[in-house]
Design a protein around this motif. Structure first.
Motif, PDB file in Angstrom:
ATOM      1  N   LEU A  23       0.828  -1.205   0.000  1.00  0.00           N
ATOM      2  CA  LEU A  23       0.000   0.000   0.000  1.00  0.00           C
ATOM      3  C   LEU A  23       0.863   1.255   0.000  1.00  0.00           C
ATOM      4  O   LEU A  23       0.597   2.207  -0.733  1.00  0.00           O
ATOM      5  N   GLU A  24       1.918   1.265   0.828  1.00  0.00           N
ATOM      6  CA  GLU A  24       2.840   2.405   0.817  1.00  0.00           C
ATOM      7  C   GLU A  24       3.477   2.563  -0.562  1.00  0.00           C
ATOM      8  O   GLU A  24       3.622   3.677  -1.064  1.00  0.00           O
ATOM      9  N   ALA A  25       3.846   1.455  -1.197  1.00  0.00           N
ATOM     10  CA  ALA A  25       4.429   1.502  -2.541  1.00  0.00           C
ATOM     11  C   ALA A  25       3.429   2.057  -3.550  1.00  0.00           C
ATOM     12  O   ALA A  25       3.808   2.832  -4.438  1.00  0.00           O
ATOM     13  N   ASP A  26       2.146   1.686  -3.414  1.00  0.00           N
ATOM     14  CA  ASP A  26       1.108   2.228  -4.296  1.00  0.00           C
ATOM     15  C   ASP A  26       1.107   3.758  -4.239  1.00  0.00           C
ATOM     16  O   ASP A  26       1.130   4.426  -5.271  1.00  0.00           O
ATOM     17  N   PHE A  27       1.080   4.305  -3.041  1.00  0.00           N
ATOM     18  CA  PHE A  27       1.030   5.760  -2.887  1.00  0.00           C
ATOM     19  C   PHE A  27       2.314   6.436  -3.341  1.00  0.00           C
ATOM     20  O   PHE A  27       2.278   7.486  -3.972  1.00  0.00           O
ATOM     21  N   LYS A  28       3.452   5.843  -3.034  1.00  0.00           N
ATOM     22  CA  LYS A  28       4.724   6.432  -3.455  1.00  0.00           C
ATOM     23  C   LYS A  28       4.843   6.440  -4.972  1.00  0.00           C
ATOM     24  O   LYS A  28       5.370   7.385  -5.549  1.00  0.00           O
ATOM     25  N   THR A  29       4.333   5.410  -5.633  1.00  0.00           N
ATOM     26  CA  THR A  29       4.380   5.367  -7.091  1.00  0.00           C
ATOM     27  C   THR A  29       3.461   6.424  -7.688  1.00  0.00           C
ATOM     28  O   THR A  29       3.830   7.109  -8.644  1.00  0.00           O
ATOM     29  N   ILE A  30       2.270   6.572  -7.134  1.00  0.00           N
ATOM     30  CA  ILE A  30       1.346   7.605  -7.618  1.00  0.00           C
ATOM     31  C   ILE A  30       1.989   8.980  -7.456  1.00  0.00           C
ATOM     32  O   ILE A  30       1.916   9.822  -8.341  1.00  0.00           O
ATOM     33  N   LEU A  31       2.669   9.201  -6.350  1.00  0.00           N
ATOM     34  CA  LEU A  31       3.310  10.487  -6.083  1.00  0.00           C
ATOM     35  C   LEU A  31       4.581  10.679  -6.903  1.00  0.00           C
ATOM     36  O   LEU A  31       4.956  11.806  -7.224  1.00  0.00           O
ATOM     37  N   ALA A  32       5.237   9.597  -7.325  1.00  0.00           N
ATOM     38  CA  ALA A  32       6.528   9.664  -8.010  1.00  0.00           C
ATOM     39  C   ALA A  32       6.465  10.349  -9.364  1.00  0.00           C
ATOM     40  O   ALA A  32       7.477  10.785  -9.878  1.00  0.00           O
ATOM     41  N   GLN A  33       5.290  10.461  -9.939  1.00  0.00           N
ATOM     42  CA  GLN A  33       5.175  10.991 -11.291  1.00  0.00           C
ATOM     43  C   GLN A  33       5.105  12.513 -11.357  1.00  0.00           C
ATOM     44  O   GLN A  33       4.637  13.061 -12.325  1.00  0.00           O
ATOM     45  N   LYS A  34       5.613  13.213 -10.353  1.00  0.00           N
ATOM     46  CA  LYS A  34       5.603  14.678 -10.359  1.00  0.00           C
ATOM     47  C   LYS A  34       6.472  15.205 -11.506  1.00  0.00           C
ATOM     48  O   LYS A  34       7.686  15.207 -11.410  1.00  0.00           O
ATOM     49  N   ILE A  35       5.860  15.604 -12.595  1.00  0.00           N
ATOM     50  CA  ILE A  35       6.625  16.210 -13.689  1.00  0.00           C
ATOM     51  C   ILE A  35       5.967  17.495 -14.162  1.00  0.00           C
ATOM     52  O   ILE A  35       6.162  17.939 -15.270  1.00  0.00           O
ATOM     53  N   GLY A  36       5.154  18.069 -13.319  1.00  0.00           N
ATOM     54  CA  GLY A  36       4.548  19.352 -13.627  1.00  0.00           C
ATOM     55  C   GLY A  36       3.255  19.281 -14.434  1.00  0.00           C
ATOM     56  O   GLY A  36       2.835  20.274 -14.987  1.00  0.00           O
ATOM     57  N   LEU A  37       2.646  18.114 -14.516  1.00  0.00           N
ATOM     58  CA  LEU A  37       1.383  17.992 -15.240  1.00  0.00           C
ATOM     59  C   LEU A  37       0.221  18.130 -14.267  1.00  0.00           C
ATOM     60  O   LEU A  37       0.309  17.731 -13.120  1.00  0.00           O
ATOM     61  N   SER A  38      -0.865  18.687 -14.744  1.00  0.00           N
ATOM     62  CA  SER A  38      -2.080  18.730 -13.931  1.00  0.00           C
ATOM     63  C   SER A  38      -3.174  17.992 -14.695  1.00  0.00           C
ATOM     64  O   SER A  38      -2.974  17.563 -15.824  1.00  0.00           O
ATOM     65  N   ASP A  39      -4.324  17.878 -14.110  1.00  0.00           N
ATOM     66  CA  ASP A  39      -5.462  17.165 -14.686  1.00  0.00           C
ATOM     67  C   ASP A  39      -5.085  15.729 -15.030  1.00  0.00           C
ATOM     68  O   ASP A  39      -5.119  15.307 -16.183  1.00  0.00           O
ATOM     69  N   LEU A  40      -4.688  14.985 -13.983  1.00  0.00           N
ATOM     70  CA  LEU A  40      -4.278  13.598 -14.153  1.00  0.00           C
ATOM     71  C   LEU A  40      -5.407  12.641 -13.817  1.00  0.00           C
ATOM     72  O   LEU A  40      -6.131  12.840 -12.855  1.00  0.00           O
ATOM     73  N   TRP A  41      -5.542  11.592 -14.593  1.00  0.00           N
ATOM     74  CA  TRP A  41      -6.460  10.493 -14.344  1.00  0.00           C
ATOM     75  C   TRP A  41      -5.573   9.334 -13.934  1.00  0.00           C
ATOM     76  O   TRP A  41      -4.796   8.822 -14.725  1.00  0.00           O
ATOM     77  N   ILE A  42      -5.644   8.923 -12.678  1.00  0.00           N
ATOM     78  CA  ILE A  42      -4.763   7.890 -12.152  1.00  0.00           C
ATOM     79  C   ILE A  42      -5.506   6.569 -12.091  1.00  0.00           C
ATOM     80  O   ILE A  42      -6.596   6.490 -11.531  1.00  0.00           O
ATOM     81  N   GLU A  43      -4.904   5.533 -12.669  1.00  0.00           N
ATOM     82  CA  GLU A  43      -5.459   4.187 -12.585  1.00  0.00           C
ATOM     83  C   GLU A  43      -4.509   3.333 -11.769  1.00  0.00           C
ATOM     84  O   GLU A  43      -3.300   3.330 -11.993  1.00  0.00           O
TER      85      GLU A  43
END
Length: 118
Positions: A72-92
């Motif tokens: 579960l911690e890995a799930d959240f860290k991976t979702i957060l890892a994609q910080k590249i300055g994009l907004s309006d993200l649809w996360i699956e």
């Protein structure tokens, strides 16, 4: 034997599953879609993902190692890892619990700091 079905446990031989066709859907025009996957072995976790635009074209890929943590911690860290300055993200994510925590809040204390960043 009588209570096993109440917990979703089958004590009979499993049948051969049928084939399921799965479709990947694009995001809305002007938004981006993030697909992630995580892996934990011997308590050491990693995660990766791909970000695509609304036409399905790859915009960014990423991979991270997280050291010792839960799936579960890995799930959240991976979702957060994609910080590249994009907004309006649809996360699956394939983690129903992770999505539940994002939408409704809560979850174990070990994910609260990462959850607040998301």
């Amino acid at each position: 034997m009588d209570i096993a079905p109440l917990f979703g446990i089958s004590l009979t031989s499993p049948s051969i599953p049928s084939t399921i066709l799965v479709y990947w859907r694009t995001s809305l025009v002007g938004s981006y879609k993030v697909n992630t996957d995580e892996y934990v072995k011997d308590r050491f976790a990693s995660g990766c993902g791909i970000i695509r635009d609304s036409s399905g074209q790859c915009v960014h890929t990423f991979f991270s190692s997280y050291g010792e943590c839960s799936i579960l911690e890995a799930d959240f860290k991976t979702i957060l890892a994609q910080k590249i300055g994009l907004s309006d993200l649809w996360i699956e994510s394939d983690s129903t619990l992770a999505i539940h925590c994002i939408i409704r809040g809560g979850g174990p204390w070990s994910i609260q700091a990462t959850l607040s960043h998301i």
